[in-house]
Design an enzyme around this catalytic site. Structure first.
Site, PDB file in Angstrom:
ATOM      1  N   ASP A 279       1.012  -1.943  -4.120  1.00 12.41           N
ATOM      2  CA  ASP A 279       0.516  -1.363  -5.101  1.00 12.41           C
ATOM      3  C   ASP A 279       1.796  -0.704  -5.960  1.00 12.41           C
ATOM      4  O   ASP A 279       1.539  -0.180  -7.095  1.00 12.41           O
ATOM      5  CB  ASP A 279      -0.497  -0.847  -5.232  1.00 12.41           C
ATOM      6  CG  ASP A 279       0.090   0.750  -3.799  1.00 12.41           C
ATOM      7  OD1 ASP A 279       0.413   0.117  -2.891  1.00 12.41           O
ATOM      8  OD2 ASP A 279      -0.298   2.075  -4.505  1.00 12.41           O
TER       9      ASP A 279
ATOM     10  N   ASP B 251       0.701  -4.577   2.244  1.00 13.18           N
ATOM     11  CA  ASP B 251       0.702  -2.699   1.944  1.00 13.18           C
ATOM     12  C   ASP B 251      -0.163  -2.071   3.215  1.00 13.18           C
ATOM     13  O   ASP B 251      -1.390  -2.863   2.344  1.00 13.18           O
ATOM     14  CB  ASP B 251       1.702  -1.977   0.952  1.00 13.18           C
ATOM     15  CG  ASP B 251       1.254  -0.922   0.715  1.00 13.18           C
ATOM     16  OD1 ASP B 251       1.312  -0.195   1.274  1.00 13.18           O
ATOM     17  OD2 ASP B 251       0.624  -0.477  -0.140  1.00 13.18           O
ATOM     18  N   PHE B 252      -0.529  -1.372   2.861  1.00 14.00           N
ATOM     19  CA  PHE B 252      -1.923  -0.257   3.237  1.00 14.00           C
ATOM     20  C   PHE B 252      -2.401   0.230   1.719  1.00 14.00           C
ATOM     21  O   PHE B 252      -3.548   0.265   1.647  1.00 14.00           O
ATOM     22  CB  PHE B 252      -1.902   0.667   5.236  1.00 14.00           C
ATOM     23  CG  PHE B 252      -2.823   0.245   5.486  1.00 14.00           C
ATOM     24  CD1 PHE B 252      -3.855  -0.138   5.404  1.00 14.00           C
ATOM     25  CD2 PHE B 252      -2.904   1.942   5.198  1.00 14.00           C
ATOM     26  CE1 PHE B 252      -5.094  -0.059   6.123  1.00 14.00           C
ATOM     27  CE2 PHE B 252      -4.123   2.576   5.612  1.00 14.00           C
ATOM     28  CZ  PHE B 252      -5.599   1.799   6.299  1.00 14.00           C
ATOM     29  N   ASP B 253      -2.128   1.706   2.056  1.00  9.65           N
ATOM     30  CA  ASP B 253      -2.444   2.312   0.849  1.00  9.65           C
ATOM     31  C   ASP B 253      -2.495   1.960  -0.397  1.00  9.65           C
ATOM     32  O   ASP B 253      -1.070   1.537  -0.999  1.00  9.65           O
ATOM     33  CB  ASP B 253      -1.929   4.197   0.779  1.00  9.65           C
ATOM     34  CG  ASP B 253      -1.691   4.335   2.778  1.00  9.65           C
ATOM     35  OD1 ASP B 253      -2.902   5.035   2.906  1.00  9.65           O
ATOM     36  OD2 ASP B 253      -1.187   4.017   3.674  1.00  9.65           O
TER      37      ASP B 253
HETATM   38 MG   LIG Z   1       0.753   1.125  -0.975  1.00 13.72          MG
END
Ligand SMILES: [Mg+2]
Length: 260
Positions: free
Chosen positions: A207, A26-28
């Site tokens: 996250d 995942d990124f953010d």
């Molecule tokens: Mg995220």
């Protein structure tokens, strides 16, 4: 690298032995801390460096799997060549510069049919518009309309899709409004990435709640890593993107040491 638990270190060691490893991230909130303006979001340097090191290891594929639209993901992540991008929670793929999307299931096909009827009525009622069939939905084109008529057609299209009870993702473009019916998850994306890459083991780190779908499709030989607080089915947990970067750096080190 000393902050990792012995158990996590051992799991990374097993993962590093995989014949073909997929590192899906995942990124953010996972590689990049949250910022007020999503356009300003960037991976922390340590994470970007660890990703670059993983990319250099043979038989190792890195993918970013985000809720962002794939264009936005590419911009924010500044993804180097070779990273596979999955946007919109699994509804958009950009692999080796080619944009595709997942296949439609029966439920999606039924939604496409319903949406077709609804949008054809809108187009008929708004002269100058036309419908373009897309693989997962439709685009209503409005470029022959003036601004007022265009807004009216767009509003009518949105209302018609809603009235038809079709949960569709709506994208406003320049003189076009697009409706996509894909109802996929990050779990579907991980399955597809596994097939596409031939990976024999997968690490997934995320996250957020939508990352749980990805964790849920991982098996015994894989590694699930939750970043931050909140309930999770992930096997391992770290607190911050800096910790995720540590994990990735350690994995790159172990993987490189296998001689690949
Ligand atoms: Mg995220």
């Amino acid at each position: 690298m000393t902050g990792l638990s012995a158990e996590l270190n051992a799991a990374l060691g097993r993962l590093a032995d995989a014949e073909h490893l997929l590192v899906a991230l995942d990124f953010d909130g996972t590689l990049a801390p949250f910022v007020d303006n999503p356009d300003d979001s960037r991976a922390i340097p340590e994470a970007a460096e660890a990703v670059a090191r993983l990319l250099d290891v043979s038989h190792t594929t890195v993918a970013f799997v985000s809720g962002r639209a794939v264009d936005s993901l590419q911009r924010a992540s500044q993804a180097p060549d070779g990273i596979l991008l999955v946007g919109s929670h699994g509804a958009e793929y950009r692999f080796d510069g080619v944009d595709t999307h997942p296949p439609l299931g029966d439920a999606d096909l039924a939604r496409v049919a319903t949406l077709s009827v609804a949008l054809e009525e809108v187009s008929a009622a708004h002269p100058g518009t036309w419908i373009e069939a897309k693989p997962a939905g439709f685009a209503l084109h409005t470029r022959h309309l003036d601004g007022h008529a265009e807004n009216a057609a767009n509003d009518a299209a949105r209302a018609a899709a809603e009235a038809a009870g079709v949960p569709a993702k709506v994208r406003d473009g320049k003189n076009v409004i697009e409706f996509s019916v894909l109802s996929v998850t990050k779990g579907d994306a991980i399955r597809h990435l596994r097939d596409y890459t031939g990976a024999t083991a997968v690490l997934y780190a995320g996250d957020d709640v939508t990352d749980e779908d990805a964790f849920a499709v991982l098996g015994d030989g894989d590694l699930s890593l939750k970043c931050g607080e909140g309930d999770s089915v992930a096997r391992y947990r770290v607190a911050t993107p800096a910790d995720v970067a540590d994990v990735l750096a350690r994995l790159a080190e172990l993987r490189a040491a296998t001689g690949r």
